[in-house]
Write an enzyme that holds these catalytic residues in place. Structure first.
Site, PDB file in Angstrom:
ATOM      1  N   GLY A   1     -96.388  18.113 -10.998  1.00  0.00           N
ATOM      2  CA  GLY A   1     -96.507  19.462 -10.440  1.00  0.00           C
ATOM      3  C   GLY A   1     -95.225  20.261 -10.614  1.00  0.00           C
TER       4      GLY A   1
ATOM      5  N   ARG B   1     -99.685  15.789 -16.367  1.00  0.00           N
ATOM      6  CA  ARG B   1     -99.742  14.601 -15.512  1.00  0.00           C
ATOM      7  C   ARG B   1    -100.131  13.333 -16.265  1.00  0.00           C
ATOM      8  NH1 ARG B   1     -98.846  15.493 -10.275  1.00  0.00           N
ATOM      9  NH2 ARG B   1     -99.314  17.523  -9.382  1.00  0.00           N
TER      10      ARG B   1
ATOM     11  N   ASP C   1     -94.189   8.984  -9.247  1.00  0.00           N
ATOM     12  CA  ASP C   1     -95.007   8.380 -10.310  1.00  0.00           C
ATOM     13  C   ASP C   1     -94.357   8.557 -11.678  1.00  0.00           C
ATOM     14  OD1 ASP C   1     -97.044   7.374  -8.699  1.00  0.00           O
ATOM     15  OD2 ASP C   1     -98.166   9.261  -8.715  1.00  0.00           O
TER      16      ASP C   1
ATOM     17  N   LYS D   1     -87.735  15.262  -8.881  1.00  0.00           N
ATOM     18  CA  LYS D   1     -88.444  16.522  -8.666  1.00  0.00           C
ATOM     19  C   LYS D   1     -89.654  16.316  -7.784  1.00  0.00           C
ATOM     20  CE  LYS D   1     -92.064  16.976 -10.073  1.00  0.00           C
ATOM     21  NZ  LYS D   1     -93.445  16.929 -10.570  1.00  0.00           N
ATOM     22  N   THR D   2     -89.984  17.168  -6.910  1.00  0.00           N
ATOM     23  CA  THR D   2     -91.280  17.363  -6.280  1.00  0.00           C
ATOM     24  C   THR D   2     -91.091  18.226  -5.040  1.00  0.00           C
ATOM     25  OG1 THR D   2     -93.220  16.472  -5.162  1.00  0.00           O
ATOM     26  CG2 THR D   2     -91.286  15.069  -5.045  1.00  0.00           C
TER      27      THR D   2
ATOM     28  N   ASP E   1     -92.950  18.188  -2.703  1.00  0.00           N
ATOM     29  CA  ASP E   1     -93.404  17.396  -1.550  1.00  0.00           C
ATOM     30  C   ASP E   1     -92.240  16.778  -0.765  1.00  0.00           C
ATOM     31  OD1 ASP E   1     -95.818  18.045  -2.584  1.00  0.00           O
ATOM     32  OD2 ASP E   1     -96.535  16.007  -2.895  1.00  0.00           O
TER      33      ASP E   1
ATOM     34  N   GLY F   1     -98.403  18.994  -0.072  1.00  0.00           N
ATOM     35  CA  GLY F   1     -97.714  17.767   0.327  1.00  0.00           C
ATOM     36  C   GLY F   1     -98.768  16.688   0.246  1.00  0.00           C
TER      37      GLY F   1
HETATM   38  P1  FBP Z   1     -95.760  16.308  -7.830  1.00  0.00           P
HETATM   39  O1  FBP Z   1     -95.723  15.149  -6.880  1.00  0.00           O
HETATM   40  O2  FBP Z   1     -96.144  15.953  -9.201  1.00  0.00           O
HETATM   41  O3  FBP Z   1     -94.471  17.077  -7.784  1.00  0.00           O
HETATM   42  O4  FBP Z   1     -96.877  17.331  -7.343  1.00  0.00           O
HETATM   43  C1  FBP Z   1     -97.018  17.637  -6.016  1.00  0.00           C
HETATM   44  C2  FBP Z   1     -98.102  18.645  -5.771  1.00  0.00           C
HETATM   45  O5  FBP Z   1     -97.589  19.947  -5.776  1.00  0.00           O
HETATM   46  C3  FBP Z   1     -98.797  18.312  -4.455  1.00  0.00           C
HETATM   47  O6  FBP Z   1     -98.175  18.945  -3.392  1.00  0.00           O
HETATM   48  C4  FBP Z   1    -100.216  18.721  -4.742  1.00  0.00           C
HETATM   49  O7  FBP Z   1    -101.141  17.946  -4.032  1.00  0.00           O
HETATM   50  C5  FBP Z   1    -100.398  18.439  -6.193  1.00  0.00           C
HETATM   51  O8  FBP Z   1     -99.127  18.584  -6.766  1.00  0.00           O
HETATM   52  C6  FBP Z   1    -101.366  19.373  -6.855  1.00  0.00           C
HETATM   53  O9  FBP Z   1    -101.560  18.959  -8.161  1.00  0.00           O
HETATM   54  P2  FBP Z   1    -102.101  19.875  -9.333  1.00  0.00           P
HETATM   55  O10 FBP Z   1    -100.981  20.759  -9.758  1.00  0.00           O
HETATM   56  O11 FBP Z   1    -102.438  18.886 -10.395  1.00  0.00           O
HETATM   57  O12 FBP Z   1    -103.252  20.648  -8.807  1.00  0.00           O
END
Ligand code: FBP
Length: 551
Positions: A81, A145, A176, A202-203, A205, A251
């Site tokens: 993300g 991803r 991950d 990075k994240t 969350d 999150g």
């Molecule tokens: P990462 O852990 O890859 O940084 O992503 C977190 C996040 O933003 C979460 O908060 C959310 O549930 C998810 O990505 C949403 O994923 P997508 O962008 O694939 O819809």
């Protein structure tokens, strides 16, 4: 290209650097600590990471070095993300490489890890980098991803690295993606390649953290963006005095975002998934807690309020957790057969005999839209896509029904009108706060230093973050040190352990001390938008969470 006035001005922002990275490049050196152990499952991990397990911590210090001027070719991947500051990681890495040797090259893999597998790459030049300095988003090279998982994908990644003659790959990602970075580092070494792999935390969350990774980048900006929006809604609620706003916040697992936003905005109700799990709070009890706040506020004539819901909550409510766990395993074990069920009803019929009696019963009590959302595709890492489950709507609906019953019984006499919101994507690509701009640039620069010193299987680490940037401590943390074994896709896999909210740490305790008061009174705080120019106490502050944890 047209750019906004703010973007133009932000191009000129010079990220603040820690002292050890702003000194003369010839005097940056690395000092090593003692060998490390993983957080759990040491024997299993030692066996899986024969070449990279147990490396020592690395710290950037002042000293002589003869390595920093080597000409290097490095590839960078943005994975998972989006998170504000990713462009600055790349800018910091690029500037470090060029400072070391003007002939060094940086390549960006397009669209995340699949860019490495499929050799989709672009050379990042001064012109490209300068268009993205201090901007949000991952659009410089895109993200994805894809998980590097199969022997063929590892072999293809290796081939790309060999073809391009790369000295190193930098993986910018969450738990991950950095697990993938650790596996790649091990694979390259096993193959006899000298190609190194370095990760960057990075994240939004905020759940990739430990003693050496105080926060993941992007969390600060995302929380500030959501808090601004929540504050605006609180002020609207307090002006109109007629709506209860149910706000789901991103999150995926941990509730760090919800907790930080609650500390910033003081809503009437906020759930912390980790507490819900620890106290085994059922879905009905969650609903009851909201109803109590609605009833008490209605008694004072306040038929309005704000409820914060972490998106991961569904996975922590005990009966939901069991159901989701069963669904994950059943779907993973019967991927093809499940994919053939084209309608929701077919899926339900097929699942019923495979689920436990309790889970089957629970699934049938859920509104069909929510049940459907629980069955949508898992992400490549096997996670339920909680951002697609409308928990705020589920709770609004259940609270409304419960209040109607309580009204009949004469317990509740107020008016209840609810509106749902989901704040997620709104915060992931904001212009990075000064904190994230500085932090990310330092992470990228530090990644260059780790590469120059020949390290592999490390995560770039910048800490002491509540102090001014000049005092930040910089180095590398072995990726295996953060790992344990977890059940994924029905099998035990090595993964970086997620850092959940700790219920005995100051951020949660501060929230818990105040929440009973916030549930009844109107104690809203309005943080306003991120400020990029002005006094440091307004522009350079990190999250309240980090301040409470570290001071
Ligand atoms: P990462 O852990 O890859 O940084 O992503 C977190 C996040 O933003 C979460 O908060 C959310 O549930 C998810 O990505 C949403 O994923 P997508 O962008 O694939 O819809």
């Amino acid at each position: 290209m047209d750019v906004s006035a703010l973007q133009k001005v932000r191009y000129a922002y010079k990220p603040k650097l820690p002292a050890c990275l702003s000194q003369d490049i010839d005097t940056i050196s690395i000092e090593f600590g003692v060998p490390t152990e993983s957080v759990a499952d040491q024997q299993d991990l030692k066996a899986l990471f024969k070449n990279s397990y147990g490396k020592p911590l690395a710290m950037c210090v002042s000293g002589k070095n003869d390595k920093i001027h080597k000409e290097l070719k490095v590839g960078v991947i943005l994975s998972g993300g989006q998170a504000p500051g990713g462009h600055n990681v790349i800018a910091g890495l690029f500037d470090g490489l060029r400072k070391g040797n003007a002939a060094s090259k940086l390549y960006g893999f397009l669209g995340g890890p699949s860019g490495l597998i499929n050799n989709k790459v672009v050379e990042l030049t001064d012109e490209i980098i300068d268009m993205y300095r201090n901007t949000g988003g991952f659009d410089i090279i895109g993200s994805g991803r894809t998980k590097i998982e199969t022997p063929e994908q590892f072999a293809a990644s290796y081939e790309t690295v060999e073809k391009l003659g790369l000295n190193a790959v930098v993986v910018v990602g969450g738990d991950d993606s950095n697990t993938n970075a650790a596996l790649l580092a091990e694979y390259f070494t096993e193959k006899g390649s000298s190609a190194q792999v370095i990760g960057c935390p990075k994240t939004i969350d905020g759940d990739l953290k430990n003693e050496y990774i105080e926060t993941s980048f992007g969390h600060d900006t995302a929380c500030k963006t959501y808090s601004e929006l929540i504050g605006n809604i609180e002020r609207d609620a307090n002006s109109a005095k007629k709506y209860w706003h149910f706000i789901k916040l991103m999150g995926r697992a941990a509730s760090h975002i919800a907790l930080e936003c609650a500390l910033q905005t003081q809503p009437n109700v906020c759930f912390i998934s980790e507490e819900v799990e620890a106290k085994k709070i059922s879905l009905n009890q969650v609903v009851e807690q909201i109803c109590q706040s609605v009833i008490k506020r209605a008694e004072k004539g306040d038929n309005f309020g704000v409820v914060l819901i972490p998106e991961g909550l569904v996975e922590f409510i005990p009966e939901m957790k069991t159901l989701i766990g069963e669904l994950n395993d059943i779907i993973a074990d019967n991927k093809e057969e499940f994919a053939e069920k084209s309608s929701f009803i077919d899926q339900l019929y097929w699942l019923e005999p495979r689920l436990s009696v309790a889970s089957c019963k629970f699934l049938n009590t859920l509104p069909p839209e929510i049940a459907k959302e629980l069955l949508v595709d898992r992400d490549p890492h096997g996670n339920v896509q909680v951002s697609r489950i409308e928990t705020e709507k589920l709770l609004m609906d259940m609270v409304e029904r419960r209040l109607a019953k309580l009204k009949k019984e004469g317990v509740y006499k107020g008016k209840f009108s609810a509106l749902g919101h989901f704040f997620g994507y709104e915060g992931r690509c904001a212009f990075p706060s000064n904190f994230d701009a500085d932090y990310c640039y330092s992470l990228g620069f530090c990644a260059f230093v780790l590469i120059a010193f020949g390290l592999t299987g490390y995560l770039s680490s910048v800490r002491n973050l509540v102090k001014p940037a000049v005092e930040w401590i910089v180095g590398g943390v072995p990726l295996t040190m953060m790992m344990n074994m977890e059940q994924r896709h029905g099998a035990k896999k090595p993964v970086i352990k997620k850092a959940l909210v700790k219920l005995n740490d100051r951020p949660f305790l501060t929230f818990a001390e105040n929440r009973d008061n916030w549930a009844v009174t109107t104690s809203f705080l309005f943080p306003g938008s991120i400020q990029y120019f002005g006094p440091p106490e307004v522009c350079d502050q990190t999250t309240k969470t980090l301040i409470l944890e570290k001071t």
